[in-house]
Write a protein that holds these residues in place. Structure first.
Motif, short mmCIF file in Angstrom:
data_model
loop_
_atom_site.label_atom_id
_atom_site.label_comp_id
_atom_site.label_asym_id
_atom_site.label_seq_id
_atom_site.Cartn_x
_atom_site.Cartn_y
_atom_site.Cartn_z
N LEU A 4 0.86 -1.18 0.00
CA LEU A 4 0.00 0.00 0.00
C LEU A 4 0.90 1.22 0.00
O LEU A 4 1.66 1.44 0.94
N SER A 5 0.80 2.02 -1.06
CA SER A 5 1.68 3.18 -1.22
C SER A 5 0.87 4.46 -1.25
O SER A 5 -0.06 4.60 -2.06
N ILE A 6 1.21 5.40 -0.39
CA ILE A 6 0.59 6.73 -0.36
C ILE A 6 1.66 7.72 -0.78
O ILE A 6 2.73 7.80 -0.17
N GLU A 7 1.40 8.45 -1.84
CA GLU A 7 2.42 9.32 -2.42
C GLU A 7 1.92 10.76 -2.52
O GLU A 7 0.99 11.05 -3.28
N GLY A 8 2.50 11.64 -1.73
CA GLY A 8 2.22 13.06 -1.81
C GLY A 8 0.77 13.44 -1.64
O GLY A 8 0.28 14.37 -2.30
N VAL A 9 0.08 12.77 -0.74
CA VAL A 9 -1.36 12.96 -0.60
C VAL A 9 -1.69 14.23 0.20
O VAL A 9 -1.13 14.46 1.28
N HIS A 10 -2.61 15.02 -0.34
CA HIS A 10 -3.28 16.11 0.38
C HIS A 10 -4.77 15.78 0.33
O HIS A 10 -5.31 15.47 -0.73
N ALA A 11 -5.46 15.83 1.46
CA ALA A 11 -6.88 15.50 1.48
C ALA A 11 -7.58 16.24 2.60
O ALA A 11 -6.98 16.59 3.61
N GLY A 12 -8.87 16.47 2.39
CA GLY A 12 -9.72 17.11 3.39
C GLY A 12 -11.16 16.93 3.01
O GLY A 12 -11.49 16.15 2.09
N TYR A 13 -12.03 17.64 3.69
CA TYR A 13 -13.46 17.45 3.48
C TYR A 13 -14.12 18.60 2.73
O TYR A 13 -15.32 18.60 2.51
N ASP A 14 -13.33 19.60 2.35
CA ASP A 14 -13.81 20.63 1.44
C ASP A 14 -12.61 21.11 0.63
O ASP A 14 -11.45 20.84 0.97
N ALA A 15 -12.90 21.78 -0.45
CA ALA A 15 -11.85 22.15 -1.40
C ALA A 15 -10.90 23.22 -0.88
O ALA A 15 -9.81 23.41 -1.43
N SER A 16 -11.28 23.90 0.17
CA SER A 16 -10.49 25.04 0.62
C SER A 16 -9.51 24.71 1.74
O SER A 16 -8.65 25.54 2.07
N ARG A 17 -9.61 23.51 2.34
CA ARG A 17 -8.76 23.21 3.49
C ARG A 17 -8.34 21.75 3.50
O ARG A 17 -9.18 20.86 3.41
N ASP A 18 -7.03 21.52 3.58
CA ASP A 18 -6.50 20.17 3.71
C ASP A 18 -6.41 19.80 5.17
O ASP A 18 -5.90 20.58 5.99
N VAL A 19 -6.87 18.60 5.51
CA VAL A 19 -6.68 18.07 6.86
C VAL A 19 -5.33 17.38 6.96
O VAL A 19 -4.66 17.45 8.00
N ILE A 20 -4.91 16.73 5.88
CA ILE A 20 -3.60 16.09 5.83
C ILE A 20 -2.86 16.53 4.57
O ILE A 20 -3.46 16.84 3.56
N GLY A 21 -1.55 16.55 4.66
CA GLY A 21 -0.74 16.79 3.49
C GLY A 21 0.45 17.70 3.73
O GLY A 21 0.37 18.61 4.55
N PRO A 22 1.52 17.41 2.99
CA PRO A 22 1.69 16.22 2.15
C PRO A 22 2.04 15.00 3.00
O PRO A 22 2.77 15.11 3.98
N VAL A 23 1.51 13.85 2.61
CA VAL A 23 1.78 12.60 3.31
C VAL A 23 2.23 11.55 2.30
O VAL A 23 1.56 11.32 1.29
N SER A 24 3.35 10.91 2.60
CA SER A 24 3.85 9.79 1.79
C SER A 24 4.31 8.69 2.73
O SER A 24 5.07 8.96 3.67
N LEU A 25 3.84 7.48 2.49
CA LEU A 25 4.31 6.34 3.27
C LEU A 25 3.99 5.06 2.51
O LEU A 25 3.17 5.05 1.59
N THR A 26 4.66 3.99 2.91
CA THR A 26 4.45 2.69 2.29
C THR A 26 4.23 1.65 3.39
O THR A 26 5.01 1.56 4.33
N ALA A 27 3.14 0.89 3.26
CA ALA A 27 2.84 -0.22 4.18
C ALA A 27 3.03 -1.52 3.42
O ALA A 27 2.51 -1.67 2.31
#
Length: 288
Positions: A32-55
């Motif tokens: 499971l690879s997460i690469e440069g992820v930015h994410a949130g619940y609306d377009a104006s604010r990221d809750v996470i990011g940047p996040v990269s990790l490998t499981a």
């Protein structure tokens, strides 16, 4: 009187038949690879990011951090519930958000933090839902499906509850049933958001032993935990999140340091070596 542990229940109710498959059957797993992820619940604010990790298969990766740091949000991006604004989530070489819901459910199983079941659903009916992604809608349960369901119930010591309605169970019993559904789903990647919720210490340890067995058999497991001692004892890797970003990523000894605990939790603690194990012992001394 407290509920018996999984080990006690399994001893009193019998084990699975020799010819029945284990719910923890060996798996090829998946990266499971997460690469440069930015994410949130609306377009104006990221809750996470940047996040990269490998499981990786055969490892338990645990996300820790204070409330609101983005642990559950990151888990949601891993299972197609939340599409990242930037970046990608891949299982091996496949982008998870490009899969259909059924394809994704055959690849990644998730136990959310606060799962809810429709009213009047029995334990057996809920666990059977773990097999839905593996069969066409017009076909009933096959003998292989039934065997996998029975195995999942046995592994979690919930077989005696099969005909009980979910609404009649205690919080700890419900948590074990939800875990049984995840096991019945039989996916290479398993995501668990606070799997020890509602469980007393003995049941929490039994449940995490079951999670450990998943990784021993080749699954890729990512889970969220708040209990730092349990995280240290049952994780191969710990990812420390703070304000939506990764502060540390390493073994329990590397991640659970006095400095990291002070920065993320504002916790003043002594971190000591455990002479009987590899996980550090954390002794809180106050806040900072």
């Amino acid at each position: 009187m407290s509920e018996p542990t999984l080990r006690e229940l399994q001893g009193s109710t019998g084990t699975m038949a020799d010819d029945a498959p284990s719910a923890l059957a060996d798996s090829d797993g998946a990266v499971l690879s997460i690469e440069g992820v930015h994410a949130g619940y609306d377009a104006s604010r990221d809750v996470i990011g940047p996040v990269s990790l490998t499981a990786r298969p055969g490892e338990t990766t645990t996300l820790i951090g204070p409330n609101g740091c983005g642990k559950s949000t990151l888990l949601k991006t891993m299972c197609r519930q939340l599409r990242p604004r930037v970046g990608s989530v891949r299982v091996d070489t496949t982008e998870i958000h490009r899969l259909s819901a059924r394809q994704a459910a055959r690849t990644v199983a998730v136990l959310p933090q606060h799962p809810t079941a429709p009213g009047n659903l029995t334990v057996g009916e809920l666990v059977a839902r773990g097999r839905h992604p593996h069969r066409p809608w017009w076909r009933g349960l096959s003998s292989a499906d039934t065997a996998r369901i029975d195995a999942a119930l046995a592994e979690t010591a919930t077989t005696p509850l099969t005909d009980r309605e979910m609404t009649t169970l205690s919080g700890g019993q419900q948590q074990r049933v939800w875990l049984a559904m995840v096991l019945a789903q039989d996916t290479p990647v398993v995501l668990l958001d606070e799997p020890s919720t509602y469980l007393d210490p003995a049941h929490a340890v039994e449940t995490l032993e079951l999670v450990r067995e998943l990784t021993r058999r080749g699954r890729t497991v990512v889970m969220v935990l708040h209990d730092l001692m349990l995280a240290g004892s049952y994780s191969d890797r710990i990812v420390v999140l703070d304000q939506g970003q990764i502060l540390a990523d390493g073994t329990p000894r590397e991640a659970l340091t006095e400095r990291n605990l002070a920065r993320t939790y504002r916790l003043r603690a002594d971190v000591l070596d455990d002479p009987h194990g590899a996980a550090p012992v954390i002794v809180p001394r106050g806040t900072c």
